[in-house]
Design a protein around this motif. Structure first.
Motif, PDB file in Angstrom:
ATOM      1  N   SER A  53       0.854  -1.188   0.000  1.00  0.00           N
ATOM      2  CA  SER A  53       0.000   0.000   0.000  1.00  0.00           C
ATOM      3  C   SER A  53       0.888   1.236   0.000  1.00  0.00           C
ATOM      4  O   SER A  53       1.613   1.476   0.959  1.00  0.00           O
ATOM      5  CB  SER A  53      -0.884  -0.023   1.248  1.00  0.00           C
ATOM      6  N   GLU A  54       0.823   2.004  -1.094  1.00  0.00           N
ATOM      7  CA  GLU A  54       1.647   3.213  -1.167  1.00  0.00           C
ATOM      8  C   GLU A  54       0.885   4.404  -0.597  1.00  0.00           C
ATOM      9  O   GLU A  54      -0.333   4.469  -0.685  1.00  0.00           O
ATOM     10  CB  GLU A  54       2.125   3.464  -2.604  1.00  0.00           C
ATOM     11  N   ARG A  55       1.612   5.328  -0.002  1.00  0.00           N
ATOM     12  CA  ARG A  55       0.995   6.446   0.709  1.00  0.00           C
ATOM     13  C   ARG A  55       1.016   7.766  -0.060  1.00  0.00           C
ATOM     14  O   ARG A  55       0.345   8.705   0.320  1.00  0.00           O
ATOM     15  CB  ARG A  55       1.713   6.672   2.039  1.00  0.00           C
ATOM     16  N   ARG A  62      -4.657  11.912  -4.891  1.00  0.00           N
ATOM     17  CA  ARG A  62      -4.746  11.248  -6.191  1.00  0.00           C
ATOM     18  C   ARG A  62      -5.521   9.936  -6.135  1.00  0.00           C
ATOM     19  O   ARG A  62      -5.364   9.102  -7.004  1.00  0.00           O
ATOM     20  CB  ARG A  62      -3.338  10.975  -6.733  1.00  0.00           C
ATOM     21  N   ILE A  63      -6.356   9.749  -5.134  1.00  0.00           N
ATOM     22  CA  ILE A  63      -7.190   8.553  -5.050  1.00  0.00           C
ATOM     23  C   ILE A  63      -8.307   8.694  -6.077  1.00  0.00           C
ATOM     24  O   ILE A  63      -8.958   9.739  -6.157  1.00  0.00           O
ATOM     25  CB  ILE A  63      -7.764   8.380  -3.629  1.00  0.00           C
ATOM     26  N   LYS A 164     -17.330   5.561 -14.685  1.00  0.00           N
ATOM     27  CA  LYS A 164     -16.462   6.717 -14.930  1.00  0.00           C
ATOM     28  C   LYS A 164     -17.279   7.814 -15.600  1.00  0.00           C
ATOM     29  O   LYS A 164     -18.061   7.553 -16.509  1.00  0.00           O
ATOM     30  CB  LYS A 164     -15.286   6.325 -15.830  1.00  0.00           C
ATOM     31  N   THR A 165     -17.098   9.039 -15.147  1.00  0.00           N
ATOM     32  CA  THR A 165     -17.806  10.168 -15.743  1.00  0.00           C
ATOM     33  C   THR A 165     -16.824  11.025 -16.514  1.00  0.00           C
ATOM     34  O   THR A 165     -15.615  10.801 -16.492  1.00  0.00           O
ATOM     35  CB  THR A 165     -18.482  11.015 -14.638  1.00  0.00           C
ATOM     36  N   GLU A 166     -17.346  12.048 -17.165  1.00  0.00           N
ATOM     37  CA  GLU A 166     -16.522  12.944 -17.990  1.00  0.00           C
ATOM     38  C   GLU A 166     -15.417  13.605 -17.178  1.00  0.00           C
ATOM     39  O   GLU A 166     -14.328  13.811 -17.647  1.00  0.00           O
ATOM     40  CB  GLU A 166     -17.386  14.017 -18.648  1.00  0.00           C
ATOM     41  N   LYS A 167     -15.715  13.958 -15.917  1.00  0.00           N
ATOM     42  CA  LYS A 167     -14.718  14.672 -15.099  1.00  0.00           C
ATOM     43  C   LYS A 167     -13.588  13.773 -14.626  1.00  0.00           C
ATOM     44  O   LYS A 167     -12.597  14.233 -14.118  1.00  0.00           O
ATOM     45  CB  LYS A 167     -15.378  15.371 -13.914  1.00  0.00           C
ATOM     46  N   ASP A 168     -13.755  12.436 -14.736  1.00  0.00           N
ATOM     47  CA  ASP A 168     -12.716  11.505 -14.286  1.00  0.00           C
ATOM     48  C   ASP A 168     -11.610  11.547 -15.226  1.00  0.00           C
ATOM     49  O   ASP A 168     -10.877  11.295 -15.792  1.00  0.00           O
ATOM     50  CB  ASP A 168     -13.262  10.082 -14.153  1.00  0.00           C
TER      51      ASP A 168
END
Length: 168
Positions: A53-55, A62-63, A164-168
């Motif tokens: 698991s990177e932090r 950035r999740i 997923k939406t356009e803003k993703d």
């Protein structure tokens, strides 16, 4: 003779403290190894799998939807949970089961995320406790290390719940 032994001991203690600080910073800001338990993420992660698991993603905000994260449990701060991000702040989430006659929806509030296990029938997640604060996220799972035959990046969600939406 006593002074020499004392200086050697102090030198050893100094190096131990330095290496301890480096290890602490590495685990706190870079990442950690996590042994997963429970059936909630099957088939993606099964009982006793070891993941990294990177932090950095958490610190850089950035999740993204579809990421698997390790977070503090909203019920027990001594326990961590491993779940998939289904929704981010502002997203509309269908909180009812597919068999329900009336669909209910929830908007994810600012500063929160919606988490669900890949094994929807056997997972305690945001469907039970609601959206969780972003601050409870400990890290993003980026690599499965054990067992060796499953080494590599994680698969996409088998539930197909991520849109997923356009803003993703």
């Amino acid at each position: 003779m006593f002074r020499r032994a004392m200086w050697k001991t102090l030198g050893f203690v100094g190096y131990t403290v330095q290496y301890g600080c480096i290890a602490h910073c590495a685990f706190e800001y870079i990442g950690e190894f996590v042994v997963c338990s429970g059936p909630s993420m099957e088939p993606t992660i099964v009982n006793h799998d070891i993941v990294f698991s990177e932090r950095m993603s958490r610190h850089l905000c950035r999740i993204q939807k579809g990421d698997v994260v390790v977070a503090k449990s909203p019920f027990d701060p001594n326990m961590n949970i491993c779940k998939r991000v289904i929704g981010l702040e502002g997203d509309k989430i269908c909180t009812s089961m597919t068999s329900d006659l009336f669909k209910t929806h929830t908007y994810v509030p600012k500063g929160h995320i919606w988490l669900e296990g890949d094994n929807l029938r056997n997972s305690t997640d945001s469907r039970n406790y609601g959206p969780i604060p972003y601050a409870l996220i400990r890290g993003r799972v980026c690599l499965k290390l054990w067992p060796p035959n499953n080494f590599g990046s994680l698969n996409e969600s088998p539930t197909g719940r991520i849109i997923k939406t356009e803003k993703d």
